[in-house]
Design a protein around this motif. Sequence first.
Motif, PDB file in Angstrom:
ATOM      1  N   LEU A  76       0.864  -1.174   0.068  1.00 52.88           N
ATOM      2  CA  LEU A  76       0.101  -0.106   0.198  1.00 52.88           C
ATOM      3  C   LEU A  76       1.030   1.318   0.151  1.00 52.88           C
ATOM      4  CD1 LEU A  76      -2.631   1.144   0.365  1.00 52.88           C
ATOM      5  CD2 LEU A  76      -2.572   1.125   2.788  1.00 52.88           C
ATOM      6  N   SER A  77       1.779   1.379   0.872  1.00 54.00           N
ATOM      7  CA  SER A  77       2.904   2.450   0.861  1.00 54.00           C
ATOM      8  C   SER A  77       3.968   2.476   0.204  1.00 54.00           C
ATOM      9  CB  SER A  77       3.042   2.633   2.418  1.00 54.00           C
ATOM     10  OG  SER A  77       4.004   1.499   2.788  1.00 54.00           O
ATOM     11  N   GLY A  78       4.560   1.324  -0.150  1.00 55.97           N
ATOM     12  CA  GLY A  78       5.789   1.388  -0.992  1.00 55.97           C
ATOM     13  C   GLY A  78       7.027   1.432   0.070  1.00 55.97           C
ATOM     14  N   ALA A  79       6.747   1.394   1.402  1.00 50.49           N
ATOM     15  CA  ALA A  79       7.750   1.446   2.476  1.00 50.49           C
ATOM     16  C   ALA A  79       8.669   0.289   2.269  1.00 50.49           C
ATOM     17  CB  ALA A  79       7.174   1.177   3.713  1.00 50.49           C
ATOM     18  N   LYS A  80       9.878   0.375   2.739  1.00 52.90           N
ATOM     19  CA  LYS A  80      10.938  -0.521   3.096  1.00 52.90           C
ATOM     20  C   LYS A  80      10.755  -1.366   4.033  1.00 52.90           C
ATOM     21  CE  LYS A  80      14.371   1.581  -0.191  1.00 52.90           C
ATOM     22  NZ  LYS A  80      14.231   0.574  -1.305  1.00 52.90           N
ATOM     23  N   VAL A  81      10.913  -2.702   3.956  1.00 49.72           N
ATOM     24  CA  VAL A  81      10.727  -3.496   5.110  1.00 49.72           C
ATOM     25  C   VAL A  81      12.341  -3.833   5.836  1.00 49.72           C
ATOM     26  CG1 VAL A  81       9.842  -5.547   6.104  1.00 49.72           C
ATOM     27  CG2 VAL A  81       8.483  -4.202   4.578  1.00 49.72           C
ATOM     28  N   ALA A  82      12.428  -3.691   6.979  1.00 52.28           N
ATOM     29  CA  ALA A  82      13.509  -4.076   7.663  1.00 52.28           C
ATOM     30  C   ALA A  82      13.387  -5.016   8.512  1.00 52.28           C
ATOM     31  CB  ALA A  82      14.310  -2.953   8.161  1.00 52.28           C
ATOM     32  N   ILE A  83      14.365  -6.063   9.005  1.00 56.76           N
ATOM     33  CA  ILE A  83      14.465  -7.060   9.607  1.00 56.76           C
ATOM     34  C   ILE A  83      15.825  -7.501   9.727  1.00 56.76           C
ATOM     35  CG2 ILE A  83      13.872  -9.020   8.360  1.00 56.76           C
ATOM     36  CD1 ILE A  83      11.941 -10.086  10.490  1.00 56.76           C
ATOM     37  N   HIS A  84      16.072  -8.048  11.031  1.00 53.57           N
ATOM     38  CA  HIS A  84      17.585  -8.852  11.234  1.00 53.57           C
ATOM     39  C   HIS A  84      17.602  -9.905  10.198  1.00 53.57           C
ATOM     40  CE1 HIS A  84      21.022 -10.675  13.260  1.00 53.57           C
ATOM     41  NE2 HIS A  84      21.354  -9.600  13.794  1.00 53.57           N
ATOM     42  N   GLU A  85      18.811  -9.833   9.531  1.00 54.64           N
ATOM     43  CA  GLU A  85      19.059 -10.883   8.779  1.00 54.64           C
ATOM     44  C   GLU A  85      18.951 -12.381   9.251  1.00 54.64           C
ATOM     45  OE1 GLU A  85      23.409 -10.931   7.583  1.00 54.64           O
ATOM     46  OE2 GLU A  85      23.784 -11.682   9.524  1.00 54.64           O
ATOM     47  N   ALA A  86      19.086 -12.593  10.540  1.00 59.81           N
ATOM     48  CA  ALA A  86      18.738 -14.002  10.983  1.00 59.81           C
ATOM     49  C   ALA A  86      17.218 -14.473  10.984  1.00 59.81           C
ATOM     50  CB  ALA A  86      19.326 -14.264  12.571  1.00 59.81           C
ATOM     51  N   ASP A  87      16.440 -13.219  10.775  1.00 62.23           N
ATOM     52  CA  ASP A  87      14.926 -13.836  10.719  1.00 62.23           C
ATOM     53  C   ASP A  87      14.364 -13.436   9.318  1.00 62.23           C
ATOM     54  OD1 ASP A  87      14.747 -14.385  13.478  1.00 62.23           O
ATOM     55  OD2 ASP A  87      13.258 -12.769  13.986  1.00 62.23           O
ATOM     56  N   ALA A  88      15.267 -12.745   8.644  1.00 65.16           N
ATOM     57  CA  ALA A  88      14.686 -12.550   7.110  1.00 65.16           C
ATOM     58  C   ALA A  88      14.160 -13.518   6.455  1.00 65.16           C
ATOM     59  CB  ALA A  88      15.920 -11.810   6.316  1.00 65.16           C
ATOM     60  N   ASP A  89      14.627 -15.047   6.385  1.00 70.49           N
ATOM     61  CA  ASP A  89      14.360 -15.840   5.570  1.00 70.49           C
ATOM     62  C   ASP A  89      13.045 -16.480   6.107  1.00 70.49           C
ATOM     63  OD1 ASP A  89      16.557 -15.520   3.682  1.00 70.49           O
ATOM     64  OD2 ASP A  89      17.366 -17.277   4.531  1.00 70.49           O
ATOM     65  N   TYR A  90      12.658 -16.361   7.339  1.00 69.09           N
ATOM     66  CA  TYR A  90      11.588 -16.783   7.824  1.00 69.09           C
ATOM     67  C   TYR A  90      10.348 -15.805   7.424  1.00 69.09           C
ATOM     68  CZ  TYR A  90      14.718 -19.238  11.065  1.00 69.09           C
ATOM     69  OH  TYR A  90      15.491 -19.969  11.061  1.00 69.09           O
ATOM     70  N   VAL A  91      10.297 -14.399   7.419  1.00 66.98           N
ATOM     71  CA  VAL A  91       9.523 -13.590   6.901  1.00 66.98           C
ATOM     72  C   VAL A  91       9.155 -13.610   5.210  1.00 66.98           C
ATOM     73  CG1 VAL A  91       9.377 -12.047   8.888  1.00 66.98           C
ATOM     74  CG2 VAL A  91      10.909 -11.655   6.874  1.00 66.98           C
ATOM     75  N   SER A  92      10.211 -14.170   4.561  1.00 67.87           N
ATOM     76  CA  SER A  92      10.040 -14.096   3.081  1.00 67.87           C
ATOM     77  C   SER A  92       9.342 -15.341   2.598  1.00 67.87           C
ATOM     78  CB  SER A  92      11.639 -14.023   2.534  1.00 67.87           C
ATOM     79  OG  SER A  92      12.425 -15.144   2.833  1.00 67.87           O
ATOM     80  N   GLY A  93       9.322 -16.691   3.691  1.00 71.22           N
ATOM     81  CA  GLY A  93       9.019 -17.799   3.398  1.00 71.22           C
ATOM     82  C   GLY A  93      10.103 -18.701   2.860  1.00 71.22           C
ATOM     83  N   ARG A  94      11.547 -18.471   2.862  1.00 74.20           N
ATOM     84  CA  ARG A  94      12.346 -19.186   2.081  1.00 74.20           C
ATOM     85  C   ARG A  94      12.477 -20.419   3.452  1.00 74.20           C
ATOM     86  NH1 ARG A  94      14.295 -14.392   0.401  1.00 74.20           N
ATOM     87  NH2 ARG A  94      14.355 -14.036  -1.905  1.00 74.20           N
ATOM     88  N   LYS A  95      12.409 -20.091   4.603  1.00 71.01           N
ATOM     89  CA  LYS A  95      12.745 -21.095   5.513  1.00 71.01           C
ATOM     90  C   LYS A  95      11.323 -21.278   6.502  1.00 71.01           C
ATOM     91  CE  LYS A  95      17.659 -20.374   6.061  1.00 71.01           C
ATOM     92  NZ  LYS A  95      18.744 -20.036   7.322  1.00 71.01           N
TER      93      LYS A  95
END
Length: 223
Positions: A76-95
Amino acid sequence: MEIVPGIHQVDGVKGNCFIIVRDDLTLIDTGMPKNSAKIVQYIQDVLKRKPSDIKTIVLTHFHVDHVGDAFDLKKLSGAKVAIHEADADYVSGRKTPPVPKGVMGMIFKVLMPLFFRSKPVEPDIKLNDGDTIAGLATIHTPGHTPGSICLFDPASKILFAGDLLRYDGINIKTGPLALDTHEVQQSINKIAALDFAIMLPGHGIPLRPDASVKVREFATSLP
């Protein structure tokens, strides 16, 4: 509600969502899925701003009650999403996200796909300890999840604690469903060394005044 000038909390999203209001808007966590309309309504009705004013969404960890609306709000906003690299693959669905050990972990594993599913979102920024994001200092505080973070705002002396700690108005407690209790204790000791006036947890209510003093007292009480 406005906690201090320029820092707001959106109620009713089943996981605290904070908005930092400056030239741009920064969201810290997004609550459970299907609550994005409440966040947008708050931005429009209370802040008198536009969703496109959201430039950064910082997620303190990958649990669904914190990332549930990240996909919708980013779209909706075009905002950038930031998260610690150790959790990144869980929110992206890769892990597949890890779950706590024991009975609670088994329950969590069964119920999560049925009732607590959020849309995967691709992080734009992968944070590390010591990074600055939207004027906030990133503090890696693993234990609740591998990539859990706290965020410190030096301008207001506020610590956004994610699920490392929570406060119910009487007691400070550690967050539930920790993956590693030893790491949690080390992380609490880490933030106890900081000087902050207010702690804003991922659940519960603000801890103030002299929040860092109270967190240090809590840290010394741990076994």
